[in-house]
Scaffold this active site. Structure first.
Site, short mmCIF file in Angstrom:
data_model
loop_
_atom_site.label_atom_id
_atom_site.label_comp_id
_atom_site.label_asym_id
_atom_site.label_seq_id
_atom_site.Cartn_x
_atom_site.Cartn_y
_atom_site.Cartn_z
N ASP A 10 0.86 -1.17 0.00
CA ASP A 10 0.00 0.00 0.00
C ASP A 10 0.90 1.23 0.00
OD1 ASP A 10 -2.38 1.67 0.50
OD2 ASP A 10 -1.48 1.92 2.48
N ASP A 12 -0.29 5.17 0.59
CA ASP A 12 -0.62 6.21 1.56
C ASP A 12 -0.74 5.63 2.97
OD1 ASP A 12 -1.04 8.50 -0.28
OD2 ASP A 12 -2.65 7.25 -1.06
N THR A 109 -2.43 0.74 -4.62
CA THR A 109 -2.90 1.94 -3.95
C THR A 109 -4.22 2.41 -4.51
OG1 THR A 109 -2.37 4.28 -3.49
CG2 THR A 109 -1.51 3.36 -5.54
N LYS A 141 -10.54 -0.82 -2.64
CA LYS A 141 -10.50 -1.38 -1.29
C LYS A 141 -11.73 -0.88 -0.53
CE LYS A 141 -5.43 -0.89 -1.40
NZ LYS A 141 -4.25 -0.25 -0.80
N ASP A 166 -1.99 -0.17 6.07
CA ASP A 166 -2.17 0.60 7.31
C ASP A 166 -3.63 0.89 7.62
OD1 ASP A 166 -2.58 4.01 6.84
OD2 ASP A 166 -2.36 2.65 5.14
#
Length: 219
Positions: A10, A12, A109, A141, A166
């Site tokens: 990922d 960000d 991402t 996502k 995250d």
């Protein structure tokens, strides 16, 4: 112990700490249209695809088309990235160790390609062999599609790949895709549950940590 077939990153909040950039861009856009906006509201967007975030901003009163919202946010965040790329603690060192070990890395991402490419350009050359961006999937996502596509770029089964995430939607996506998903919480807490792998940080992490996970799960 064997290496994972690939590591799916990922961006960000995992590789780079751009979430404050996004929150700032969202706040400035909402305020420019006379709408109050708080950091707490911005945190609700963490891990979402950009069209979902745009829809949430429209629901809060922003009277702009979703593509205009997305382009405005992207312009601001790309501008900030061009000034400084805020890598997460330990991320570059861990990325370098993975690449040095011969393990291919793919970025997965919900940011759009033009922003992701700006971040990749700031990484050591040849760090990433592939990119799945939010403007190139039909479902973002927490749907598993992004991580299924990330593994598919290399012709791999998701279960042979490690995913680093995250956010709640991101970790849900990686888990639903069947990857060896590792949650590294940053701005938002991730729920601990049986079988879920959580690391407090990427600092000090090594390829040996990844080998241990792949070996344990293959037993």
């Amino acid at each position: 112990m064997t290496n994972p077939a690939a590591v799916l990153w990922d961006m960000d909040g995992t590789l780079v700490d751009t979430e404050p950039y996004w929150i700032r861009a969202e706040t400035e856009l909402m305020n420019a249209h006379g709408i109050d906006w708080s950091e707490e509201q911005g945190l609700e967007f963490v891990g979402n695809d950009l069209l979902t975030s745009a829809a949430m901003m429209q629901k809060a009163g922003l009277d702009l088309p979703a593509p205009v919202i997305v382009d405005t946010l992207l312009d601001e965040v790309v501008s900030q990235i061009e000034e400084a790329v805020p890598f997460r603690p330990g991320a570059l060192e861990f990325l370098d160790a993975i690449v040095t070990a011969g393990i291919p890395c793919v970025m997965v991402t919900m940011s759009y390609r033009r922003l992701a490419e700006a971040v990749i350009a700031a990484c050591p050359e040849n760090s990433f062999v592939g990119l799945v961006s939010g403007d190139e999937v039909s479902a973002g996502k927490p749907d598993p599609e992004p991580y299924l596509k990330g593994a598919g770029l290399l012709g791999l089964e998701p279960g042979t790949c490690v995913a680093l995430e995250d956010s709640k939607p991101g970790l849900a996506s990686a888990e639903a895709a069947g990857t060896i998903a590792i949650g590294v919480p940053h701005l938002v807490d991730l729920e601990a549950r049986e079988g879920r792998i959580l690391w407090s940080s990427l600092e000090g992490r090594t390829v040996a940590d990844l080998r241990e996970l792949t070996s344990r799960l293959s037993v």
